[in-house]
Design a protein around this motif. Structure first.
Motif, mmCIF file in Angstrom:
data_model
loop_
_atom_site.group_PDB
_atom_site.id
_atom_site.type_symbol
_atom_site.label_atom_id
_atom_site.label_comp_id
_atom_site.label_asym_id
_atom_site.label_seq_id
_atom_site.Cartn_x
_atom_site.Cartn_y
_atom_site.Cartn_z
ATOM 1 N N UNK A 1 47.869 40.102 44.603
ATOM 2 C CA UNK A 1 47.771 41.179 43.870
ATOM 3 C C UNK A 1 46.489 42.131 44.797
ATOM 4 N N UNK A 2 45.427 41.518 44.852
ATOM 5 C CA UNK A 2 43.934 41.957 44.714
ATOM 6 C C UNK A 2 43.637 41.531 46.594
ATOM 7 N N UNK A 3 44.630 40.808 47.079
ATOM 8 C CA UNK A 3 44.843 40.689 48.561
ATOM 9 C C UNK A 3 45.465 41.611 49.457
ATOM 10 N N UNK A 4 46.601 42.772 48.268
ATOM 11 C CA UNK A 4 47.014 43.626 49.110
ATOM 12 C C UNK A 4 46.012 44.198 48.988
ATOM 13 N N UNK A 5 45.334 45.005 48.186
ATOM 14 C CA UNK A 5 44.769 45.939 47.783
ATOM 15 C C UNK A 5 43.193 46.084 48.794
ATOM 16 N N UNK A 6 43.052 44.400 48.840
ATOM 17 C CA UNK A 6 41.840 44.732 50.263
ATOM 18 C C UNK A 6 42.469 44.930 51.737
#
Length: 106
Positions: A100-105
């Motif tokens: 999720x964090x990677x997708x938001x980045x």
């Protein structure tokens, strides 16, 4: 509703849900999803992504027909934390939180 409003915009653009009665008041959630709420066709569980697998993981903590009113918000947050920090094969052994964090980045 308060929990949904804390999600970043790109994480709440749409929602795909099953045909269950739990979404009878989906119009109350609709304003939180800019691209809309979609319902999977009956007999089409593949239309809900990883939902079926996630349901199985949740059932390890909350068996079917569990009365959620017997659990505090903190109890549910503990389950949420455990599931979101559990590596998944479908995510190349990343946790959902990491993915999720990677997708938001992006």
């Amino acid at each position: 509703m308060a929990t949904l409003s804390t999600l970043p915009e790109q994480a709440r653009r749409s929602l795909t849900w099953d045909q269950g009665s739990e979404m009878a008041r989906h119009h109350e959630l609709a304003p939180y999803f800019t691209d809309g709420i979609f319902f999977a066709r009956p007999g089409g569980p593949w239309e809900r992504g990883t939902n079926e697998n996630t349901n199985g993981l949740i059932r390890q903590y909350l068996p079917k027909r569990t009365n959620l009113s017997l659990h505090t918000a903190d109890d549910l947050r503990v389950i949420d934390h455990r599931l979101n920090n559990r590596p998944r094969k479908t995510l190349s052994r990343q946790t959902p939180a990491q993915a999720f964090a990677a997708a938001l980045a992006l």
